[in-house]
Design a protein around this motif. Structure first.
Motif, mmCIF file in Angstrom:
data_model
loop_
_atom_site.group_PDB
_atom_site.id
_atom_site.type_symbol
_atom_site.label_atom_id
_atom_site.label_comp_id
_atom_site.label_asym_id
_atom_site.label_seq_id
_atom_site.Cartn_x
_atom_site.Cartn_y
_atom_site.Cartn_z
ATOM 1 N N THR A 228 3.128 -1.039 11.767
ATOM 2 C CA THR A 228 2.039 -1.681 11.033
ATOM 3 C C THR A 228 2.455 -2.251 9.681
ATOM 4 O OG1 THR A 228 1.358 0.375 9.932
ATOM 5 C CG2 THR A 228 0.387 -0.098 12.110
ATOM 6 N N GLY A 229 3.696 -2.019 9.276
ATOM 7 C CA GLY A 229 4.117 -2.454 7.951
ATOM 8 C C GLY A 229 3.632 -1.529 6.849
ATOM 9 N N ALA A 230 3.174 -0.335 7.239
ATOM 10 C CA ALA A 230 2.719 0.630 6.226
ATOM 11 C C ALA A 230 3.878 1.077 5.355
ATOM 12 C CB ALA A 230 2.074 1.834 6.905
ATOM 13 N N THR A 231 5.035 1.262 5.959
ATOM 14 C CA THR A 231 6.251 1.571 5.209
ATOM 15 C C THR A 231 6.985 0.269 4.922
ATOM 16 O OG1 THR A 231 6.529 3.796 6.111
ATOM 17 C CG2 THR A 231 8.493 2.703 5.310
ATOM 18 N N PHE A 232 7.299 0.036 3.671
ATOM 19 C CA PHE A 232 7.942 -1.222 3.300
ATOM 20 C C PHE A 232 8.949 -1.007 2.182
ATOM 21 C CE2 PHE A 232 4.122 -0.672 0.783
ATOM 22 C CZ PHE A 232 4.472 -1.070 -0.501
ATOM 23 N N LYS A 233 9.932 -1.892 2.126
ATOM 24 C CA LYS A 233 10.960 -1.834 1.085
ATOM 25 C C LYS A 233 10.802 -3.023 0.160
ATOM 26 C CE LYS A 233 15.890 -1.570 0.112
ATOM 27 N NZ LYS A 233 15.706 -0.441 -0.809
ATOM 28 N N ARG A 234 10.880 -2.770 -1.143
ATOM 29 C CA ARG A 234 10.730 -3.810 -2.150
ATOM 30 C C ARG A 234 12.097 -4.296 -2.615
ATOM 31 N NH1 ARG A 234 6.201 -1.473 -6.259
ATOM 32 N NH2 ARG A 234 8.065 -0.976 -7.469
ATOM 33 N N ASP A 235 12.085 -5.416 -3.302
ATOM 34 C CA ASP A 235 13.333 -5.987 -3.811
ATOM 35 C C ASP A 235 13.970 -5.120 -4.894
ATOM 36 O OD1 ASP A 235 13.129 -8.119 -2.107
ATOM 37 O OD2 ASP A 235 12.184 -9.444 -3.569
ATOM 38 N N HIS B 190 -4.526 -0.356 -12.675
ATOM 39 C CA HIS B 190 -4.358 -0.172 -11.247
ATOM 40 C C HIS B 190 -3.476 -1.258 -10.641
ATOM 41 C CE1 HIS B 190 -5.235 0.689 -7.126
ATOM 42 N NE2 HIS B 190 -5.845 -0.465 -6.937
ATOM 43 N N ILE B 191 -2.495 -0.832 -9.842
ATOM 44 C CA ILE B 191 -1.655 -1.748 -9.076
ATOM 45 C C ILE B 191 -2.131 -1.676 -7.629
ATOM 46 C CG2 ILE B 191 0.683 -2.345 -8.348
ATOM 47 C CD1 ILE B 191 0.221 -2.703 -11.313
ATOM 48 N N THR B 192 -2.674 -2.744 -7.122
ATOM 49 C CA THR B 192 -3.253 -2.751 -5.785
ATOM 50 C C THR B 192 -2.165 -2.617 -4.722
ATOM 51 O OG1 THR B 192 -3.091 -5.151 -5.529
ATOM 52 C CG2 THR B 192 -5.063 -4.291 -6.629
ATOM 53 N N PRO B 193 -2.558 -2.248 -3.497
ATOM 54 C CA PRO B 193 -1.566 -2.195 -2.413
ATOM 55 C C PRO B 193 -0.828 -3.509 -2.228
ATOM 56 C CG PRO B 193 -3.537 -1.016 -1.755
ATOM 57 C CD PRO B 193 -3.846 -1.669 -3.083
ATOM 58 N N ALA B 194 -1.518 -4.626 -2.376
ATOM 59 C CA ALA B 194 -0.859 -5.929 -2.224
ATOM 60 C C ALA B 194 0.148 -6.157 -3.346
ATOM 61 C CB ALA B 194 -1.898 -7.046 -2.211
ATOM 62 N N GLU B 195 -0.237 -5.831 -4.585
ATOM 63 C CA GLU B 195 0.665 -6.006 -5.730
ATOM 64 C C GLU B 195 1.859 -5.064 -5.648
ATOM 65 O OE1 GLU B 195 -2.416 -7.363 -9.286
ATOM 66 O OE2 GLU B 195 -2.220 -5.246 -8.773
ATOM 67 N N SER B 196 1.648 -3.883 -5.079
ATOM 68 C CA SER B 196 2.723 -2.890 -5.025
ATOM 69 C C SER B 196 3.880 -3.337 -4.147
ATOM 70 C CB SER B 196 2.173 -1.554 -4.514
ATOM 71 O OG SER B 196 1.839 -1.635 -3.137
ATOM 72 N N ARG B 197 3.655 -4.298 -3.279
ATOM 73 C CA ARG B 197 4.718 -4.779 -2.392
ATOM 74 C C ARG B 197 5.693 -5.715 -3.102
ATOM 75 N NH1 ARG B 197 3.979 -4.134 3.251
ATOM 76 N NH2 ARG B 197 2.207 -2.740 3.612
#
Length: 327
Positions: A155-162, A74-81
């Motif tokens: 809310t930062g629900a949508t986010f872009k990763r590196d 499992h990749i948590t929501p925090a890790e997924s960012r």
């Protein structure tokens, strides 16, 4: 000699996802690996032994078949960012190969537990002008470098990763729909009502899988980062029987459709690759190769369910095909 050299180089590049991604996965895995061992009753022993380091520093030896790959963890929501280090993922869609087989749609629906009418990947019939022939255009989320959906989300629900991937965290989503209205590609969907599948807690929620979804939240194509962590292609690319969808790493300048592995920059240069609605300045990470020298006649793509065929009824050439009883 030169031919053999090129073939060897192509073979090496073909493994870029597996080799390139697993290095970053190993760094993350650490102590979690040993906790993913399967029971001996579930798997038949292969005889191949693998040494592993446990969280408390002990070396253990187990049968290779009793090990689950870490990326299934499992990749948590925090890790997924955080994204996958040193990667810039990109997709290339070859319109000359697409015949609307819809396997990309079905593969995506199955993996993300979508309903029949829920599509992260949409196949549209496009006609650029009255003189031109229509063509099939698979359309995922474009994972833009300048995503308006991220800018408007309160809310930062949508986010872009590196690593170029844009995700939605439905734990933070309040259902305001600002991202839906700001997306010029209509790539997002809203979960209006409750469904039984939302109650499936057999796996914990992760933005990397979009499962389980939740009522009152937004969902969309996610480039399947859970598959990328395993060194595998997104479900749409691996499901396509025509090799339409290439996927890869822009940093390494390599993309593959599973059969053919090529240089991303060379493919775009040689085939006149372009980005949809480029003038909007969103800088999509999905590129298209023009529908020239097509491999299949357009009418081949109408061997589909009647309700889906209904979507294309207003296209003049489709109306003509019906008059000629071609479809």
């Amino acid at each position: 000699m030169e031919k053999n050299k090129n073939e060897k180089s192509s073979t090496n590049r073909r493994n870029f996802l597996k080799l390139g991604l697993m290095s970053s996965v190993t760094a993350v895995a650490g102590a979690s690996l040993i906790s993913n061992l399967a029971s001996e009753e579930e798997l038949k022993a292969s005889g191949e032994k693998v040494r592993l380091l446990t969280p408390d520093g002990k070396v253990v030896e187990v049968d290779a078949t009793n090990i689950n790959n870490y990326p299934e963890a499992h990749i948590t929501p925090a890790e997924s960012r955080k994204g996958i280090p040193n990667k810039k993922f990109v997709m290339v869609i070859d319109l000359a190969k697409c015949k609307n087989a819809r396997k990309c749609v079905e593969g995506c629906q199955k993996a993300h537990k979508l309903d029949y009418n829920e599509e992260f990947m949409k196949v549209q019939l496009i006609q650029d002008n009255p003189e031109a022939s229509p063509y099939w255009l698979p359309k995922p989320c474009f994972h833009c470098d300048e995503p308006p959906c991220v800018t408007v989300c309160p809310t930062g629900a949508t986010f872009k990763r590196d690593d170029n991937i844009v995700l939605v965290d439905n734990d933070r989503c309040i259902g305001c729909k600002f991202c839906i209205t700001s997306c010029p590609y209509s790539a997002r969907q809203f979960n209006w009502g409750h469904k039984d599948k939302f109650d499936d807690k057999s796996q914990p929620y992760s933005p990397e899988t979009s499962v389980p979804a939740a009522e009152g939240t937004v969902m969309k194509c996610d480039f399947c980062p859970d598959m990328l962590r395993q060194g595998k292609l997104p479900h749409c690319a691996s499901s396509c029987p025509m090799g339409v969808i290439y996927f890869g790493d822009k940093n390494e300048d390599i993309v593959t459709n599973g059969e053919e592995t090529v240089r991303f920059s060379q493919l775009i240069k040689d085939r006149g690759g372009y980005r949809h609605l480029e003038h909007l300045g969103t800088k999509p990470n999905v590129y298209y190769l023009p529908a020239v020298n097509r491999q299949f006649p357009l009418e081949r793509g109408f061997d589909i369910e009647e309700d889906i065929l209904e979507r294309y009824k207003d296209v003049p050439e489709v109306q003509e095909y019906k008059k000629q009883s071609k479809i």
